[in-house]
Every structure is written in structure tokens, then in C-alpha cells.
Design a protein around this motif. Structure first.
Motif, PDB file in Angstrom:
ATOM      1  N   LEU A 253      37.045  35.269  40.174  1.00  0.00           N
ATOM      2  CA  LEU A 253      36.434  35.754  41.590  1.00  0.00           C
ATOM      3  C   LEU A 253      36.639  37.705  41.542  1.00  0.00           C
ATOM      4  CD1 LEU A 253      40.935  34.513  42.862  1.00  0.00           C
ATOM      5  CD2 LEU A 253      38.445  34.371  43.624  1.00  0.00           C
ATOM      6  N   ARG A 254      37.111  38.033  40.185  1.00  0.00           N
ATOM      7  CA  ARG A 254      36.454  39.835  40.271  1.00  0.00           C
ATOM      8  C   ARG A 254      35.088  40.051  40.232  1.00  0.00           C
ATOM      9  NH1 ARG A 254      39.549  42.959  42.600  1.00  0.00           N
ATOM     10  NH2 ARG A 254      38.607  44.323  41.083  1.00  0.00           N
ATOM     11  N   GLU A 255      34.743  39.435  39.523  1.00  0.00           N
ATOM     12  CA  GLU A 255      33.493  38.757  39.137  1.00  0.00           C
ATOM     13  C   GLU A 255      32.167  39.182  40.595  1.00  0.00           C
ATOM     14  OE1 GLU A 255      34.044  37.618  34.272  1.00  0.00           O
ATOM     15  OE2 GLU A 255      33.392  36.800  35.360  1.00  0.00           O
ATOM     16  N   GLU A 256      32.895  38.320  41.338  1.00  0.00           N
ATOM     17  CA  GLU A 256      32.145  38.647  42.391  1.00  0.00           C
ATOM     18  C   GLU A 256      31.330  40.007  42.885  1.00  0.00           C
ATOM     19  OE1 GLU A 256      34.084  35.876  44.883  1.00  0.00           O
ATOM     20  OE2 GLU A 256      34.059  34.202  44.350  1.00  0.00           O
ATOM     21  N   LYS A 257      32.540  40.806  42.413  1.00  0.00           N
ATOM     22  CA  LYS A 257      31.830  42.330  43.000  1.00  0.00           C
ATOM     23  C   LYS A 257      31.521  42.969  41.821  1.00  0.00           C
ATOM     24  CE  LYS A 257      36.638  42.659  45.278  1.00  0.00           C
ATOM     25  NZ  LYS A 257      36.188  43.180  46.665  1.00  0.00           N
ATOM     26  N   GLY A 258      30.712  42.194  40.772  1.00  0.00           N
ATOM     27  CA  GLY A 258      29.547  42.710  39.599  1.00  0.00           C
ATOM     28  C   GLY A 258      30.863  43.095  38.171  1.00  0.00           C
ATOM     29  N   GLY A 259      29.932  42.826  36.823  1.00  0.00           N
ATOM     30  CA  GLY A 259      30.444  42.989  36.674  1.00  0.00           C
ATOM     31  C   GLY A 259      31.578  41.890  35.289  1.00  0.00           C
ATOM     32  N   VAL A 260      32.207  42.063  33.754  1.00  0.00           N
ATOM     33  CA  VAL A 260      32.802  41.035  33.617  1.00  0.00           C
ATOM     34  C   VAL A 260      33.955  41.708  33.742  1.00  0.00           C
ATOM     35  CG1 VAL A 260      32.905  39.448  30.945  1.00  0.00           C
ATOM     36  CG2 VAL A 260      30.354  40.223  32.168  1.00  0.00           C
ATOM     37  N   THR A 261      34.871  40.464  34.083  1.00  0.00           N
ATOM     38  CA  THR A 261      36.344  40.824  33.967  1.00  0.00           C
ATOM     39  C   THR A 261      37.220  39.747  32.424  1.00  0.00           C
ATOM     40  OG1 THR A 261      36.233  41.304  35.862  1.00  0.00           O
ATOM     41  CG2 THR A 261      38.217  40.813  34.882  1.00  0.00           C
ATOM     42  N   LEU A 262      37.789  40.369  32.049  1.00  0.00           N
ATOM     43  CA  LEU A 262      38.640  40.229  30.524  1.00  0.00           C
ATOM     44  C   LEU A 262      39.718  40.363  31.134  1.00  0.00           C
ATOM     45  CD1 LEU A 262      35.943  40.910  29.544  1.00  0.00           C
ATOM     46  CD2 LEU A 262      37.790  41.507  26.815  1.00  0.00           C
ATOM     47  N   ALA A 288      45.720  32.504  41.386  1.00  0.00           N
ATOM     48  CA  ALA A 288      44.495  34.120  40.898  1.00  0.00           C
ATOM     49  C   ALA A 288      44.363  34.800  41.903  1.00  0.00           C
ATOM     50  CB  ALA A 288      43.548  32.816  41.014  1.00  0.00           C
ATOM     51  N   ARG A 289      44.159  33.841  42.498  1.00  0.00           N
ATOM     52  CA  ARG A 289      44.033  34.943  43.929  1.00  0.00           C
ATOM     53  C   ARG A 289      44.336  36.406  44.831  1.00  0.00           C
ATOM     54  NH1 ARG A 289      42.587  29.578  46.757  1.00  0.00           N
ATOM     55  NH2 ARG A 289      44.473  30.379  48.036  1.00  0.00           N
ATOM     56  N   THR A 290      46.291  36.022  44.375  1.00  0.00           N
ATOM     57  CA  THR A 290      47.080  37.278  44.661  1.00  0.00           C
ATOM     58  C   THR A 290      47.461  37.973  43.390  1.00  0.00           C
ATOM     59  OG1 THR A 290      48.565  35.135  45.302  1.00  0.00           O
ATOM     60  CG2 THR A 290      49.112  36.816  44.884  1.00  0.00           C
ATOM     61  N   VAL A 291      46.712  37.907  42.079  1.00  0.00           N
ATOM     62  CA  VAL A 291      46.870  38.438  40.937  1.00  0.00           C
ATOM     63  C   VAL A 291      45.114  39.670  41.018  1.00  0.00           C
ATOM     64  CG1 VAL A 291      46.736  38.417  38.697  1.00  0.00           C
ATOM     65  CG2 VAL A 291      47.739  36.557  39.461  1.00  0.00           C
ATOM     66  N   ALA A 292      43.966  38.828  41.303  1.00  0.00           N
ATOM     67  CA  ALA A 292      43.055  39.488  42.125  1.00  0.00           C
ATOM     68  C   ALA A 292      43.638  40.405  42.931  1.00  0.00           C
ATOM     69  CB  ALA A 292      42.034  38.360  42.205  1.00  0.00           C
ATOM     70  N   GLY A 293      44.164  40.149  43.960  1.00  0.00           N
ATOM     71  CA  GLY A 293      44.501  40.895  45.163  1.00  0.00           C
ATOM     72  C   GLY A 293      44.976  42.310  44.013  1.00  0.00           C
ATOM     73  N   LEU A 294      46.139  41.793  43.419  1.00  0.00           N
ATOM     74  CA  LEU A 294      47.004  42.719  43.122  1.00  0.00           C
ATOM     75  C   LEU A 294      46.169  44.134  42.217  1.00  0.00           C
ATOM     76  CD1 LEU A 294      49.424  44.146  42.208  1.00  0.00           C
ATOM     77  CD2 LEU A 294      50.332  42.803  40.037  1.00  0.00           C
ATOM     78  N   ALA A 295      45.280  43.160  41.261  1.00  0.00           N
ATOM     79  CA  ALA A 295      44.302  43.878  40.563  1.00  0.00           C
ATOM     80  C   ALA A 295      43.520  45.308  42.082  1.00  0.00           C
ATOM     81  CB  ALA A 295      42.860  43.387  40.064  1.00  0.00           C
ATOM     82  N   GLU A 296      43.282  44.688  42.914  1.00  0.00           N
ATOM     83  CA  GLU A 296      42.013  45.325  44.170  1.00  0.00           C
ATOM     84  C   GLU A 296      43.088  46.688  43.767  1.00  0.00           C
ATOM     85  OE1 GLU A 296      39.001  46.913  45.589  1.00  0.00           O
ATOM     86  OE2 GLU A 296      39.429  44.497  44.878  1.00  0.00           O
ATOM     87  N   ARG A 297      44.805  46.345  44.277  1.00  0.00           N
ATOM     88  CA  ARG A 297      45.602  47.258  44.832  1.00  0.00           C
ATOM     89  C   ARG A 297      45.961  48.345  43.644  1.00  0.00           C
ATOM     90  NH1 ARG A 297      50.714  43.769  45.794  1.00  0.00           N
ATOM     91  NH2 ARG A 297      51.494  45.729  45.311  1.00  0.00           N
ATOM     92  N   ALA A 298      45.055  48.327  42.153  1.00  0.00           N
ATOM     93  CA  ALA A 298      44.949  49.137  41.576  1.00  0.00           C
ATOM     94  C   ALA A 298      43.893  49.927  41.283  1.00  0.00           C
ATOM     95  CB  ALA A 298      46.056  47.937  39.966  1.00  0.00           C
TER      96      ALA A 298
END
Length: 434
Positions: A253-262, A288-298
Motif C-alpha cells: 500500500l505504501r509503495e503505491e506512493k513510490g519507493g520501497v517500504t520496509l 493493513a489499510r489502518t496501519v498504512a493510514g497511521l503511517a500517513e498520519r506520521a
């Protein structure tokens, strides 16, 4: 029963008792021997100052189907497919002539044999350090750990082809990442959502914190490191396909915005998911969507990167201790079984990138154990499941009391202190600012 059969059974009874007694005595013999206590040894260190460069890549792990699905005790299903496919994701960090590689594998754990093989294949890259971590997915493929205790407890029957698949993917990801080095800036942010996690065995409560570090190049994000802690056990146990659980889906999900996510696990020993949306795989996707959203909030803010530091130290492990794992009458046999699968040493690492100061431990530290290490070293965080696997790491007090994750810990109360002494040495060598 006829007299003849009674006489036969009576004649066999002494032999049977003698055989069982001999087997018990043999198993109870002290095959472990003495495990000496030694000061930690610094295995390597490097520091650099100046502009930061980074490269990243992801490579499918390509398990040799059909494969056993790892993560739980037998019986384990076999799988002939994966959806999504487990990945190896790598980031190479460089400053001046110094280069450090970090590779994350969507597996249950990384044994020493796997780590050593990855480092050997990366020797041509001139890296001062290679860190290999697992996302701890309890539904990925197994068969890559030759240790008997691991085969029985989690990863299934050893297959050389499974180990080769993990090593090949990790090596290729590191090589691709090293070939893509470009100047980057570092951005760091944090968000927390305590309701997404819970403690499964008491002790210090997890705070649901997510640390997000973005390595941004001129054309956009090169890589993103997400440190978030929760056991990846949402995929149903009887699923007959390989699955990287929520960490793999967060990365996608995060990689849809570019780059590689670990996605990196921290103090995961006693931390489980707390989430009630959906069932089965839909629950995995929703989390997974919820954690990806939390990452966006960070929301990350740019920080000054003036340094890159890395060090690793070797510590002597205490003697394995099965007293909390088996009945008292079989403790000696349990100790011998653990000794046969345990190295006498383990590795602890430290990585400093700008304001981030991360310890790396070869196991599953609980929140309480990790917090003690943070206080001892001044680290900003702890990464578990790195560069080997010694099992659970609980606080000495809870091990002595037989509480918390002590019932899963392979070693006695001294384990955390041994790892902590090595962590202090590595942190100092890596240039932690405490």
C-alpha cells in the motif's frame, strides 16, 4: 490371556523398564556442558559524516513450491501458491566511503545460517555492515532453518532449496539497492494508536507507536522505514497458501506512493494485534489499510543528517534453560534438546542515521525488555528479529517468576543482561549520543 502370553510379558517387562530407564538416564545426562560467561566482543564498527545517499529495491523470494507454511506447531499445511508473494526488501545507506545494507525478509525469522549466507554473497558490495531482519509473518514459507528446535516449533522440515530461495532474494535485493545509490534527505515522523495493539501476556503495555523515516531523493521517495510492532498472526492458520500477513500488505500500500517500504518489527515479544474489523483475509487487509493510514498520519519533517554509524557486537549466551518449558522430571532432557539447537553466541547491532539510533536484537524482546535496553543505551528504538534468532527475551524478574513470555524463553534470567551488555558496546561504537 493365556499363561504363555503372561510369561512372555513378564519376561519382557524387566527389559522394557531397563530400556526406558537407560533412555531416560541418557537423555538426562549433562550433554550441554559448561557455558562460560565472557565479555562482549566488538565485531565491527564504522562511522561517517556528510551527505547521505541511499538505494532501495524489492525482489520476490520465489519459494520452491510446494512448501510448508511456517509459524505454528504441527500440523502445518503445505502451499503451492502465494498471494501476495513474499518479498525481500533492501535499503543501502551510504555516507562518504561508508555503506551499510539493511534487508527485510517476509519470513517468520532469520537463522544465523541465512544471515551468514546473505553476508557472504554481499561481500563484493564493500558494505561495512549487513543487517538481515524478518517481518515475523506467521504464514510465510518455512523449511529454511536447519535447527531441530526451529523445525519442530515453527519453520517445518529443513529444505536446502527453501534456504537458497531466501538467500537469493535477499542477495539480489541488496545488489540492486547498492546499484541505485543517490543523494537523499531524511525525514522522520511519528504517530501512535494504542488501540491497534495489546499485550497478550501482561507486563508493560505497548503504545502503538509508529516511527516513519523517509529517504527522499530528487525524484521522490527512495525508501521508507516503518517501525511498528504487532505479531503478524491475522492470516488463518489453516490457509493453504503462503502469505506475508499485514506487514507485506502495508508495504504494498505504501509503495503505491513510490519507493520501497520496509516494515520493521520492534519490541514484539508480548504484542498482538487488537482489531475487530472483518474476518479472515479481509481482516488482514483492513488492518493493513489502518496501519498504512497511521503511517500517513506520521507526517515526517526533514532532519539534518550529519552522521551514519554502525556497529555489531558478539555476546556469550547463557546456558539454555528448559525449566519453564517442560515438566520438572524432563528438564535435563529439555536442556539438552535446546543446547543441540543453540549457538553459544549471538550478535547485537546498533545503527545511527541522523537522530535515529536503533538497536538490533536477534529475537523477540517484550516491551518491558526493550524499554530496559533503551534506558541502558539511550537508543531511540529497538528492532527485533535481526541477524539471528534466540527466541523470546523477557525481563529477568518475569523470567524468575515464570510470568509473561518467560514460558517461551529458551534461556534463563541472564539473557537480557547479556544482550544488554553487548548493546551498550555496539551503541557506543556506533556513536549513539547518550
Amino acid at each position: 490371556m493365556s499363561p504363555r502370553w503372561r510369561r512372555l510379558l513378564a519376561s519382557l517387562l524387566p527389559l522394557t523398564l531397563l530400556t526406558l530407564g537407560s533412555a531416560y538416564a541418557l537423555a538426562s545426562w549433562n550433554w550441554c556442558g559448561r557455558w562460560s560467561e565472557q565479555a562482549p566482543v566488538l565485531l565491527g564498527q564504522a562511522r561517517a559524516e556528510g551527505p547521505l545517499r541511499a538505494g532501495a529495491a524489492k525482489v520476490p523470494l520465489a519459494p520452491p513450491f510446494p512448501v510448508v507454511v511456517a509459524g505454528y506447531s504441527p500440523p502445518r499445511p503445505d502451499a503451492s501458491q502465494a498471494d501476495p508473494m513474499p518479498q525481500a526488501r533492501a535499503v543501502v545507506l551510504a555516507s562518504g566511503e561508508m555503506k551499510v545494507g539493511l534487508v527485510s525478509l517476509e519470513l517468520l525469522l532469520v537463522p544465523e545460517e541465512l544471515v551468514a549466507a546473505v553476508r557472504e554473497r554481499a561481500a563484493d558490495l564493500g558494505l561495512q555492515g549487513v543487517v538481515v531482519v524478518a517481518t515475523h509473518a506467521h504464514s510465510s514459507f518455512g523449511g529454511y532453518d536447519p535447527r531441530l528446535v526451529s523445525q519442530l516449533a515453527g519453520t517445518g522440515r529443513f529444505r536446502k532449496a527453501a534456504l537458497e530461495a531466501a538467500v537469493a532474494g535477499a542477495s539480489e535485493a541488496l545488489h540492486q539497492a547498492a546499484a541505485r545509490l543517490t543523494e537523499v534527505t531524511l525525514e522522520v515522523g511519528e504517530a501512535r494508536e494504542p488501540g491497534l495493539v495489546r499485550t497478550r501476556s501482561g507486563g508493560e503495555e505497548p503504545d502503538g507507536a509508529l516511527t516513519r523515516a523517509v529517504l527522499r531523493g530528487g525524484q521522490g521517495p527512495v525508501a521508507e522505514l516503518l517501525v511498528f510492532t504487532a505479531h503478524p498472526t491475522l492470516v488463518p492458520r489453516n490457509q493453504a497458501s503462503v502469505d506475508p500477513d499485514w506487514p507485506g500488505r502495508v508495504s504494498l500500500l505504501r509503495e503505491e506512493k513510490g519507493g520501497v517500504t520496509l516494515v520493521l518489527q520492534g519490541m514484539v515479544g508480548n504484542v498482538s494485534v487488537s482489531f475487530d474489523e472483518g474476518e479472515g483475509l479481509e481482516k488482514v487487509r483492513a488492518y493493513a489499510r489502518t496501519v498504512a493510514g497511521l503511517a500517513e498520519r506520521a507526517e515526517p519533517a526533514a532532519v539534518e543528517v550529519a552522521r551514519l554509524g554502525f556497529a555489531r557486537a558478539q555476546v556469550a549466551l547463557p546456558r539454555p534453560d528448559a525449566s519453564r518449558l517442560v515438566p520438572s522430571y524432563s528438564r535435563a532432557a529439555g536442556d539438552n534438546f535446546l543446547c543441540a539447537s543453540s549457538s553459544r553466541t549471538a550478535e547485537v547491532g546498533a545503527l545511527a542515521v541522523g537522530p535515529l539510533e536503533l538497536l538490533m536484537l536477534p529475537g523477540e524482546p517484550t516491551v518491558g525488555a526493550g524499554s530496559l535496553l533503551v534506558r541502558r543505551t539511550g537508543a531511540t528504538g529497538v528492532l527485533g528479529l535481526a541477524d539471528g534468532y534466540v527466541g523470546y527475551v523477557e525481563t529477568p524478574e518475569r523470567v524468575e517468576a515464570g510470568e509473561g513470555e518467560a514460558r517461551r524463553q529458551y534461556f534463563g534470567p541472564a539473557l537480557l543482561d547479556r544482550l544488554g551488555t553487548g548493546a551498550e558496546l555496539a551503541a557506543q561504537a556506533a556513536g549513539f549520543t547518550r
